[in-house]
Design a protein around this motif. Structure first.
Motif, PDB file in Angstrom:
ATOM      1  N   GLU A   1       0.817  -1.215   0.000  1.00 56.52           N
ATOM      2  CA  GLU A   1       0.000   0.000   0.000  1.00 56.52           C
ATOM      3  C   GLU A   1       0.856   1.273   0.000  1.00 56.52           C
ATOM      4  O   GLU A   1       0.456   2.285  -0.573  1.00 56.52           O
ATOM      5  N   TYR A   2       2.025   1.195   0.626  1.00 58.16           N
ATOM      6  CA  TYR A   2       2.925   2.344   0.591  1.00 58.16           C
ATOM      7  C   TYR A   2       3.524   2.506  -0.804  1.00 58.16           C
ATOM      8  O   TYR A   2       3.709   3.626  -1.297  1.00 58.16           O
ATOM      9  N   GLN A   3       3.832   1.388  -1.466  1.00 61.79           N
ATOM     10  CA  GLN A   3       4.336   1.452  -2.839  1.00 61.79           C
ATOM     11  C   GLN A   3       3.296   2.089  -3.757  1.00 61.79           C
ATOM     12  O   GLN A   3       3.636   2.896  -4.634  1.00 61.79           O
ATOM     13  N   GLN A   4       2.027   1.735  -3.535  1.00 57.75           N
ATOM     14  CA  GLN A   4       0.961   2.324  -4.352  1.00 57.75           C
ATOM     15  C   GLN A   4       0.851   3.829  -4.100  1.00 57.75           C
ATOM     16  O   GLN A   4       0.662   4.608  -5.035  1.00 57.75           O
ATOM     17  N   TYR A   5       0.973   4.228  -2.840  1.00 59.78           N
ATOM     18  CA  TYR A   5       0.917   5.646  -2.496  1.00 59.78           C
ATOM     19  C   TYR A   5       2.090   6.396  -3.141  1.00 59.78           C
ATOM     20  O   TYR A   5       1.921   7.493  -3.680  1.00 59.78           O
ATOM     21  N   THR A   6       3.264   5.788  -3.100  1.00 56.68           N
ATOM     22  CA  THR A   6       4.451   6.404  -3.709  1.00 56.68           C
ATOM     23  C   THR A   6       4.281   6.523  -5.221  1.00 56.68           C
ATOM     24  O   THR A   6       4.633   7.552  -5.822  1.00 56.68           O
ATOM     25  N   LEU A   7       3.732   5.470  -5.825  1.00 58.89           N
ATOM     26  CA  LEU A   7       3.487   5.496  -7.272  1.00 58.89           C
ATOM     27  C   LEU A   7       2.514   6.619  -7.617  1.00 58.89           C
ATOM     28  O   LEU A   7       2.733   7.380  -8.579  1.00 58.89           O
ATOM     29  N   PHE A   8       1.448   6.734  -6.837  1.00 55.10           N
ATOM     30  CA  PHE A   8       0.478   7.808  -7.058  1.00 55.10           C
ATOM     31  C   PHE A   8       1.136   9.179  -6.910  1.00 55.10           C
ATOM     32  O   PHE A   8       0.903  10.094  -7.700  1.00 55.10           O
ATOM     33  N   SER A   9       1.977   9.324  -5.873  1.00 53.16           N
ATOM     34  CA  SER A   9       2.653  10.606  -5.635  1.00 53.16           C
ATOM     35  C   SER A   9       3.505  11.007  -6.832  1.00 53.16           C
ATOM     36  O   SER A   9       3.517  12.171  -7.243  1.00 53.16           O
TER      37      SER A   9
ATOM     38  N   LYS B   1       3.178  10.003  -9.963  1.00 55.97           N
ATOM     39  CA  LYS B   1       2.390  10.205 -11.175  1.00 55.97           C
ATOM     40  C   LYS B   1       1.566  11.481 -11.146  1.00 55.97           C
ATOM     41  O   LYS B   1       1.488  12.224 -12.115  1.00 55.97           O
ATOM     42  N   PHE B   2       0.937  11.748  -9.998  1.00 57.97           N
ATOM     43  CA  PHE B   2      -0.042  12.829  -9.934  1.00 57.97           C
ATOM     44  C   PHE B   2       0.422  14.048  -9.151  1.00 57.97           C
ATOM     45  O   PHE B   2      -0.173  15.104  -9.249  1.00 57.97           O
ATOM     46  N   GLY B   3       1.446  13.895  -8.331  1.00 58.31           N
ATOM     47  CA  GLY B   3       2.059  15.033  -7.643  1.00 58.31           C
ATOM     48  C   GLY B   3       1.097  15.888  -6.874  1.00 58.31           C
ATOM     49  O   GLY B   3       0.896  15.717  -5.684  1.00 58.31           O
ATOM     50  N   GLY B   4       0.448  16.840  -7.534  1.00 57.00           N
ATOM     51  CA  GLY B   4      -0.378  17.828  -6.855  1.00 57.00           C
ATOM     52  C   GLY B   4      -1.553  17.254  -6.109  1.00 57.00           C
ATOM     53  O   GLY B   4      -2.150  17.953  -5.284  1.00 57.00           O
TER      54      GLY B   4
ATOM     55  N   ARG C   1      -7.896  24.114 -22.354  1.00 51.44           N
ATOM     56  CA  ARG C   1      -8.420  25.317 -21.699  1.00 51.44           C
ATOM     57  C   ARG C   1      -8.363  25.172 -20.170  1.00 51.44           C
ATOM     58  O   ARG C   1      -8.156  26.150 -19.448  1.00 51.44           O
ATOM     59  N   ILE C   2      -8.549  23.945 -19.677  1.00 50.00           N
ATOM     60  CA  ILE C   2      -8.465  23.720 -18.224  1.00 50.00           C
ATOM     61  C   ILE C   2      -7.039  23.905 -17.735  1.00 50.00           C
ATOM     62  O   ILE C   2      -6.799  24.448 -16.653  1.00 50.00           O
ATOM     63  N   GLY C   3      -6.071  23.462 -18.524  1.00 45.05           N
ATOM     64  CA  GLY C   3      -4.668  23.623 -18.148  1.00 45.05           C
ATOM     65  C   GLY C   3      -4.017  22.309 -17.758  1.00 45.05           C
ATOM     66  O   GLY C   3      -4.621  21.482 -17.061  1.00 45.05           O
ATOM     67  N   ASP C   4      -2.786  22.121 -18.237  1.00 42.14           N
ATOM     68  CA  ASP C   4      -2.075  20.864 -17.973  1.00 42.14           C
ATOM     69  C   ASP C   4      -1.867  20.606 -16.484  1.00 42.14           C
ATOM     70  O   ASP C   4      -1.954  19.458 -16.030  1.00 42.14           O
ATOM     71  N   ASP C   5      -1.550  21.673 -15.718  1.00 44.21           N
ATOM     72  CA  ASP C   5      -1.268  21.450 -14.304  1.00 44.21           C
ATOM     73  C   ASP C   5      -2.494  20.927 -13.564  1.00 44.21           C
ATOM     74  O   ASP C   5      -2.384  20.114 -12.647  1.00 44.21           O
ATOM     75  N   ARG C   6      -3.670  21.373 -13.973  1.00 43.54           N
ATOM     76  CA  ARG C   6      -4.898  20.901 -13.323  1.00 43.54           C
ATOM     77  C   ARG C   6      -5.274  19.505 -13.808  1.00 43.54           C
ATOM     78  O   ARG C   6      -5.673  18.657 -13.022  1.00 43.54           O
ATOM     79  N   VAL C   7      -5.142  19.291 -15.109  1.00 48.07           N
ATOM     80  CA  VAL C   7      -5.468  17.973 -15.669  1.00 48.07           C
ATOM     81  C   VAL C   7      -4.557  16.894 -15.086  1.00 48.07           C
ATOM     82  O   VAL C   7      -4.989  15.765 -14.828  1.00 48.07           O
ATOM     83  N   SER C   8      -3.289  17.247 -14.846  1.00 42.98           N
ATOM     84  CA  SER C   8      -2.322  16.258 -14.361  1.00 42.98           C
ATOM     85  C   SER C   8      -2.668  15.724 -12.967  1.00 42.98           C
ATOM     86  O   SER C   8      -2.107  14.709 -12.555  1.00 42.98           O
ATOM     87  N   SER C   9      -3.563  16.413 -12.250  1.00 41.42           N
ATOM     88  CA  SER C   9      -3.988  15.896 -10.948  1.00 41.42           C
ATOM     89  C   SER C   9      -4.926  14.703 -11.101  1.00 41.42           C
ATOM     90  O   SER C   9      -5.156  13.964 -10.146  1.00 41.42           O
TER      91      SER C   9
ATOM     92  N   LEU D   1      -5.166  12.917 -14.513  1.00 42.47           N
ATOM     93  CA  LEU D   1      -4.749  12.063 -15.623  1.00 42.47           C
ATOM     94  C   LEU D   1      -3.238  12.113 -15.759  1.00 42.47           C
ATOM     95  O   LEU D   1      -2.657  13.182 -15.902  1.00 42.47           O
ATOM     96  N   SER D   2      -2.599  10.936 -15.684  1.00 41.59           N
ATOM     97  CA  SER D   2      -1.145  10.858 -15.836  1.00 41.59           C
ATOM     98  C   SER D   2      -0.802   9.588 -16.597  1.00 41.59           C
ATOM     99  O   SER D   2      -0.929   8.473 -16.061  1.00 41.59           O
ATOM    100  N   GLY D   3      -0.421   9.743 -17.861  1.00 36.08           N
ATOM    101  CA  GLY D   3      -0.097   8.569 -18.663  1.00 36.08           C
ATOM    102  C   GLY D   3      -1.312   7.671 -18.807  1.00 36.08           C
ATOM    103  O   GLY D   3      -2.377   8.084 -19.281  1.00 36.08           O
ATOM    104  N   SER D   4      -1.170   6.441 -18.380  1.00 29.42           N
ATOM    105  CA  SER D   4      -2.274   5.478 -18.475  1.00 29.42           C
ATOM    106  C   SER D   4      -3.019   5.331 -17.152  1.00 29.42           C
ATOM    107  O   SER D   4      -3.677   4.320 -16.918  1.00 29.42           O
ATOM    108  N   SER D   5      -2.902   6.328 -16.273  1.00 31.05           N
ATOM    109  CA  SER D   5      -3.574   6.273 -14.973  1.00 31.05           C
ATOM    110  C   SER D   5      -4.575   7.409 -14.850  1.00 31.05           C
ATOM    111  O   SER D   5      -4.310   8.548 -15.252  1.00 31.05           O
ATOM    112  N   TYR D   6      -5.744   7.088 -14.279  1.00 30.46           N
ATOM    113  CA  TYR D   6      -6.822   8.062 -14.091  1.00 30.46           C
ATOM    114  C   TYR D   6      -7.245   8.019 -12.623  1.00 30.46           C
ATOM    115  O   TYR D   6      -7.451   6.939 -12.061  1.00 30.46           O
ATOM    116  N   ALA D   7      -7.377   9.209 -11.992  1.00 30.58           N
ATOM    117  CA  ALA D   7      -7.667   9.273 -10.558  1.00 30.58           C
ATOM    118  C   ALA D   7      -9.012   9.948 -10.287  1.00 30.58           C
ATOM    119  O   ALA D   7      -9.374  10.925 -10.952  1.00 30.58           O
ATOM    120  N   ILE D   8      -9.731   9.399  -9.323  1.00 29.40           N
ATOM    121  CA  ILE D   8     -10.961  10.003  -8.802  1.00 29.40           C
ATOM    122  C   ILE D   8     -10.777  10.193  -7.307  1.00 29.40           C
ATOM    123  O   ILE D   8     -10.355   9.268  -6.599  1.00 29.40           O
TER     124      ILE D   8
END
Length: 736
Positions: free
Chosen positions: A52-60, A62-65, A500-508, A510-517
């Motif tokens: 679970e920590y590896q998953q959290y690190t992976l998320f960090s 990929k999605f950073g913000g 129009r939304i902006g890459d920095d906002r979208v990157s929270s 969508l990152s590569g082949s990963s999508y976050a809710i």
């Protein structure tokens, strides 16, 4: 015993060499303490292979913000005006220059995004600000700015420092104040507090040791120049142990910063035991050499067993699975070995070098209070052992209920000083905007198009409607619907609107082949959250999404920390009991001698748990180690009592008389070592970290209970088993 014979001979012959070696080691260690690194956060709580920590690190990564934000408070009488909003825009531009800062959100930026400019007409400014940015204006006297942090945890301190510097460089409008909070700011201020906390606790520990030695130990040593020798050993021990930390790659954390006061308190025990026996032999008229040799041999075995059992207790923390606790246990164990070696080498070397005076037999000048208390304990244990054992059984049984009900504290924000500026603002932030706990669902996707977004929107709505403890969610689809009214029908339109939304906002999201809710959850305890976590996992699977996924986020990791606390405590306790029992059985070749020291410690663990429940203390990452710590520490007292008891029994004394002689002769050194040990833990009460001050209280209770049990329960049980054996022998003789 042959090893102790050889050691005593080496000490007598090499006294000067020992002193020189210790002085050189102390100087090297003092220099090396400057290289100790500091660390904190989840990487000190989870091993790197924890899934679970590896998953959290992976998320960090990929999605950073989506992981952390810095919140800036802008306060004034009325902050919704052109001048303050213009200042917020300038502040946003300055802080955005910091490497690792992503998107900036504030009502000022929202107004500019909607209109394309900042209007001078304040009526229009207020209208747009409250319509589109009301979340960041909880009241007219406060504006919030949120800066998404895209860097990983290792960069937090640098980012926080630069943010503070840039805030200080800008002059806010008259009557306006600016302060920052958020996880990076809190971590930065915590690191500064760790060093200060260690210095304060170390100083308090030394002061308490001096007071205890002057009050209690003055009756043990005849010449007052030797009164503080045990303190010298403890300071040397702490310095040598800390000097080894950089070589072992062990950092200073919220947990390991408590090592100094603990070692100062624990180290004195070994020194006090040696000095007590040495003074006893000198008062018999023996020479310095004879007294040193006899003390090393007689106390050496008990000290060796006490040291090994305590080391086992500390090393069992490795089984917790928490790196910070493992480091704490390793350094503490190393420190105890150092303290043991110094007590049976350096102390006799000092005595052999400096002690030239004769000792006098004590003349009766009235009985001091401590001796009266010890006499009472010996009489009670020897003559009324049945009452002592019955009372112990009743108290222990009643305490078991409380022990099983002690709650868990997994909110790391409660572990740190609550008066830190960033912490005060963080608590204020929570009271203003409510829960910020989020379960983050991260999906692996093969392609990204409008249909994919629609599918995940339906899934998010389904989970939101299925779980009452999920109060909201955030997703890319929801942003598209809020900003443009609907999700685009074609990939071409989707690309245009995402731009129009902006890459920095979208990157929270969508990152590569990963999508976050991001699902926002209501406040709840860890058991309720664990049920919610499992239900959300089932709901997503039941919905039928084909995309592989995992759930992560701060609140998810806190839940797994709670599991670690519970499971780690059980593992540490069982490991400590098993290893200590096997060691004692190997040494004594007697189940009775192996079980005697364990009985009072079991009592202490249960009674201490009952007291924690009654007094309202919670189990934390640190107090989870209390059982194994109690086994390691408390068993020392029992071993010393048992060893001396058997020594007196071998001389032909009755069980009752053996108890009286035992308590009279070693009671005061044990009392001294117990109180000084308690003083080391009591020093943690001065720590600004609640996790450490609470640990100081419960550890203090455990030590005092262990001391009481060693002076009452252990001798009572020894007399009971001796009399039981005698009765059985008489019966078998009669039957024969």
């Amino acid at each position: 015993m042959k090893a102790l014979d050889l050691l005593s001979s080496l000490v007598v012959k090499g006294r000067y060499a020992i002193i020189v070696i210790v002085v050189l080691a102390f100087l090297l260690a003092s220099y090396n303490t400057q290289n100790i690194q500091m660390n904190q956060g989840y990487e000190t709580y989870f091993s790197k292979d924890y899934k679970e920590y590896q998953q959290y690190t992976l998320f960090s990564k990929k999605f950073g913000g989506g992981v952390a934000s810095i919140f800036v408070f802008i306060k004034g009488d009325d902050v919704v005006n052109y001048e303050t909003f213009d200042f917020a825009l300038k502040l946003g531009r300055e802080i955005s220059k910091v490497d690792g800062i992503g998107r900036v959100k504030s009502p000022a930026h929202t107004v500019v995004n909607v209109l394309g400019y900042l209007p001078a007409d304040e009526n229009k400014l207020k209208e747009i600000a409250y319509e589109y940015g009301a979340f960041y204006i909880p009241k007219k006297s406060l504006m919030l700015m949120e800066f998404e942090v895209t860097a990983d945890e290792s960069q937090y301190n640098r980012i926080a420092k630069e943010v503070e510097e840039r805030i200080a460089e800008l002059n806010p409008p008259p009557g306006v104040t600016v302060e920052a909070t958020g996880n990076p700011m809190i971590r930065y201020q915590i690191e500064e507090s760790i060093g200060q906390s260690m210095r304060v606790m170390g100083g308090v520990a030394v002061l308490l040791m001096v007071i205890t030695l002057v009050v209690v130990f003055r009756g043990v040593v005849e010449h007052k120049k030797y009164l503080l020798l045990p303190l010298l050993v403890s300071i040397l021990t702490a310095t040598l142990a800390f000097g080894l930390m950089p070589l072992l790659g062990i950092p200073l954390t919220e947990v390991t910063n408590a090592i100094a006061p603990i070692l100062i308190g624990l180290s004195i025990e070994y020194a006090a035991q040696f000095m007590g026996r040495y003074e006893e032999e000198r008062r018999k008229g023996l020479s310095v050499v004879e007294a040193s040799v006899i003390s090393i041999k007689s106390v050496g075995l008990a000290l060796s067993l006490a040291m090994i059992t305590t080391v086992i207790g500390f090393l069992s923390m490795v089984f917790s699975g928490v790196p910070a606790l493992g480091w704490f246990g390793i350094v503490s164990a190393i420190g105890l070995v150092i303290a043991y070696l110094l007590s049976i080498t350096l102390l006799p070397a000092i005595m052999l070098t400096t002690d030239r005076s004769e000792r006098k037999r004590r003349e009766e000048e009235g009985v001091p209070l401590t001796e009266r208390l010890l006499d009472t304990a010996s009489l009670l244990s020897a003559r009324h052992y049945k009452i002592v054992l019955l009372a112990t059984l009743i108290i222990t049984s009643a305490s078991y209920f409380g022990y099983s009900k002690v709650p868990l504290q997994t909110d790391f924000m409660k572990y740190v000083p609550q008066d830190l500026p960033a912490m005060r603002k963080f608590n204020e932030l929570q009271s203003l905007v409510g829960s910020q706990d989020r379960i983050i669902a991260v999906f692996q996707i093969d392609s990204f198009d409008p249909d994919t977004i629609k599918e995940f929107e339906e899934l998010a709505s389904y989970v939101l409607n299925s779980e009452q403890n999920i109060i909201d969610y955030s997703s890319l689809g929801k942003i598209l619907k809020m900003q443009f009214g609907s999700i685009p029908e074609t990939s071409y339109e989707l690309e245009k609107e995402l731009a129009r939304i902006g890459d920095d906002r979208v990157s929270s999201y969508l990152s590569g082949s990963s999508y976050a809710i991001y699902f926002t959850v209501a406040p709840m305890d860890w058991l309720e959250f664990r049920d919610l976590y499992e239900r959300v996992t089932r709901e997503i699977k039941f919905y039928g999404s084909d995309s592989p996924f995992f759930l992560t986020g701060d609140v998810v990791l806190k839940m797994f920390v709670a599991d670690i606390i519970v499971n780690g405590q059980n593992k540490m306790t069982l490991a400590s009991f098993a290893l200590v029992f096997m060691l004692l059985l190997f040494v004594y070749r007697s189940p009775r001698k192996a079980i005697v020291p364990i009985i009072p410690i079991t009592v202490v663990i249960l009674v201490n748990g009952g007291l924690m429940y009654v007094l309202g203390y919670s189990r934390t990452l640190v107090t989870a180690s209390l059982n194994s710590l109690t086994i390691g520490l408390g068993i020392d007292f029992s071993i010393h009592v048992m060893e001396r008891y058997f020594e007196e029994r071998r001389r032909g004394l009755s069980p009752e008389r053996a108890v009286e002689i035992t308590i009279t002769n070693i009671g005061k050194p044990i009392l001294t070592s117990g109180l000084t040990m308690a003083g080391g833990f009591a020093a943690m009460l001065a720590s600004p970290f609640p996790i450490m001050s609470d640990f100081g209280v419960v550890s203090l209770m455990a030590i005092l209970l262990s001391l009481l049990a060693a002076l009452t329960v252990v001798p009572a049980f020894l007399v009971f088993t001796d009399n039981l054996n005698k009765t059985e022998k008489v019966k078998s003789g009669e039957e024969a």
